[in-house]
Structure formats: structure tokens, C-alpha cells
Design a protein around this motif. Structure first.
Motif, PDB file in Angstrom:
ATOM      1  N   PRO A   1       1.158  -1.305  -0.070  1.00 27.80           N
ATOM      2  CA  PRO A   1       0.242  -0.165   0.391  1.00 27.80           C
ATOM      3  C   PRO A   1       1.045   1.205  -0.160  1.00 27.80           C
TER       4      PRO A   1
ATOM      5  N   SER B   1       1.221   5.514   0.276  1.00 24.50           N
ATOM      6  CA  SER B   1       0.277   6.457   1.415  1.00 24.50           C
ATOM      7  C   SER B   1       0.364   7.625   0.415  1.00 24.50           C
TER       8      SER B   1
ATOM      9  N   SER C   1     -13.557  12.721   1.831  1.00 27.16           N
ATOM     10  CA  SER C   1     -13.188  12.138   0.283  1.00 27.16           C
ATOM     11  C   SER C   1     -13.374  12.625  -0.665  1.00 27.16           C
TER      12      SER C   1
ATOM     13  N   SER D   1      -2.101   0.219  -8.625  1.00 26.71           N
ATOM     14  CA  SER D   1      -3.607   0.013  -8.950  1.00 26.71           C
ATOM     15  C   SER D   1      -4.466   0.892 -10.099  1.00 26.71           C
TER      16      SER D   1
ATOM     17  N   VAL E   1      -4.817   9.702  -8.554  1.00 23.31           N
ATOM     18  CA  VAL E   1      -5.142  10.514  -7.596  1.00 23.31           C
ATOM     19  C   VAL E   1      -6.212  10.934  -7.538  1.00 23.31           C
TER      20      VAL E   1
ATOM     21  N   ALA F   1      -9.329   9.597  -0.535  1.00 21.52           N
ATOM     22  CA  ALA F   1      -9.830   8.869  -0.241  1.00 21.52           C
ATOM     23  C   ALA F   1      -9.652   7.524  -1.170  1.00 21.52           C
ATOM     24  N   THR F   2      -8.374   8.228  -2.611  1.00 22.00           N
ATOM     25  CA  THR F   2      -8.079   7.276  -3.126  1.00 22.00           C
ATOM     26  C   THR F   2      -7.062   6.275  -2.601  1.00 22.00           C
ATOM     27  N   SER F   3      -7.383   5.377  -2.919  1.00 24.45           N
ATOM     28  CA  SER F   3      -6.696   4.154  -2.466  1.00 24.45           C
ATOM     29  C   SER F   3      -5.386   4.099  -4.064  1.00 24.45           C
TER      30      SER F   3
ATOM     31  N   MET G   1      -1.767   0.640  -4.497  1.00 22.73           N
ATOM     32  CA  MET G   1      -1.484  -0.117  -4.276  1.00 22.73           C
ATOM     33  C   MET G   1      -0.252  -0.556  -5.340  1.00 22.73           C
TER      34      MET G   1
END
Length: 241
Positions: free
Chosen positions: A153, A155, A169, A190, A194, A198-200, A202
Motif C-alpha cells: 500500500p 500512502s 473524500s 493500481s 489520485v 480517499a483514493t487507494s 497499491m
């Protein structure tokens, strides 16, 4: 009222509380400007009934633009007032600043198009997008292990010009771009964009033995703002004889 629910730099997890404000309902001629009341504040309270919205603690003023005119209001943490808008379909914009009277650095901005009606409470909701002044990217580990597939992950933290992290968000005023430099092709990201805090993100490693060190960069398009992180590739531990 104007509901200014915002995604600016939160800092300390302060949520923007949309507060009811009085609205003038006095009769006016169809062509006369209308006073539209608004209220915005930083609050320590939250509610499970709504997703949290955030406003920078650096907020000192707000400018509201409508029909080609800019109106500035003091907002040292909170403000309540009324701006003037002509009746009819109008595009209303609002920008938060860290200086007085719409001066200093812009922290967040947003706009909407709505109909202003005489003799009624005009409810206008503007969602602020945080304006990114700096960005950092980090990972919980400094290397990948050759031959061992992994999901790492990433950050990504964006801050406004007042130094507060932009949280929540709602989308950034300008989405952040991600770039992966991996000559081996053993890793993938992934997403390449961004759009909000809240965008993840990976980083996936497929375990290929050909893996090489990688670098991931987060940046604000059309600016010099960027941050990068490098992950080394470490050989697998050799079992003890």
C-alpha cells in the motif's frame, strides 16, 4: 442558505459543519439582486449520518464570485454572512484563503451553477476541492523480496498552502498523477491518478526473479510539485544449512 461543505486541509481531523443561516425572505422586484445567506465553520463534532467534510484550519477568508463580481468575507475558523446574487441561473464560485479579504494563498475552491429565485430560501451547495501546495508519498517497507509476490500500500498525502493535510473524500481541485519507473515490468500500480484523499493506491509485485529497483512519483500536473519513493529489491534469505 449556501451550504459550503468543503474538502480542504483538515489538520487535526476537524470537520466542516454546515450551519443553518438566516435567509431574507422579503419581497423584491424580479430584476433586483437577492441576498443569499451562508455559513461555514470548522467544528470538532461529527455525525454518523453524513460523511465528514474538511476545511483547512488555515482559513482566514472566503471570496464568493457571482455574475462577474467577487465578494470577500472574513472567515477566521468560521463565518456567516450574505452575498448578493442576481435572480436567474447563476454560476457561483467560492475560494478559501489563508489571508484576509481574499489575499494570501488559496486553500480550496469550488463552484456550482444554480437558479437564484426571488422570495425564497436559495439553497446552494458548493463542494470545495483542496488546492495542493505540497505532496508526499510513502510506503510501509523499503524493499521487495525477489521471488516473493507482494501487495504494497502506498500512502499519498497532499497539503494545502497553510501546511494542513487535505483529508476527506471530496476530490482535489486538481487530481494528482502517479508514475511508476520499473524497467523490469515486474510491478504495477493500481491507479495512475489520485483524485481525492480517499483514493487507494497499491503497488503489486508479481514475484518475477527479474525484478529491479522501482521508483514511484506523485505529482501535481503542470507544476513542479512532486515527491518520489524508491523500493529496492532484496534477495530472498538463504535457508541455514
Amino acid at each position: 442558505m449556501v451550504s459550503l461543505s468543503a474538502c480542504g486541509g483538515g489538520g487535526g481531523g476537524s470537520s466542516a459543519s454546515v450551519l443553518p443561516a438566516p435567509q431574507s425572505t422579503s419581497a423584491a422586484a424580479p430584476s433586483a439582486p437577492v441576498d443569499v445567506a451562508f455559513s461555514i465553520a470548522i467544528s470538532q463534532t461529527s455525525s454518523v449520518r453524513r460523511s465528514p467534510k474538511y476545511v483547512s484550519r488555515g482559513m482566514q477568508s472566503v471570496t464568493i464570485g457571482v455574475a462577474g463580481a467577487q465578494q470577500a468575507f472574513p472567515c477566521p475558523g468560521q463565518c456567516t454572512g450574505a452575498f448578493v446574487a442576481p435572480p436567474g441561473m447563476q454560476t457561483i464560485s467560492a475560494t478559501l484563503f489563508d489571508g484576509q479579504n481574499g489575499t494570501g494563498n488559496a486553500l480550496a475552491t469550488g463552484s456550482t451553477t444554480t437558479s437564484i429565485v426571488v422570495g425564497t430560501q436559495n439553497a446552494v451547495r458548493i463542494v470545495f476541492g483542496g488546492i495542493v501546495a505540497s505532496v508526499t508519498i510513502a510506503a510501509p517497507q523499503s524493499s521487495l523480496t525477489t521471488g516473493t509476490p507482494a501487495q504494497v500500500p502506498m500512502s499519498v498525502t497532499a497539503r494545502d498552502a497553510a501546511g494542513f493535510a487535505i483529508v476527506g473524500s471530496d476530490p482535489y481541485a486538481t487530481p494528482l498523477a502517479l508514475r511508476l519507473d520499473d524497467p523490469s515490468g515486474a510491478t504495477t500500480l493500481s491507479t495512475a491518478t489520485v483524485t481525492s484523499p480517499a483514493t487507494s493506491v497499491m503497488l503489486a509485485y508479481n514475484g518475477a526473479a527479474s525484478a529491479q529497483p522501482v521508483r514511484i512519483t506523485a505529482s501535481v500536473p503542470n507544476s513542479a510539485l512532486s515527491s518520489s519513493i524508491a523500493l529496492a529489491v532484496a534477495p530472498a534469505a538463504t535457508p541455514a544449512p
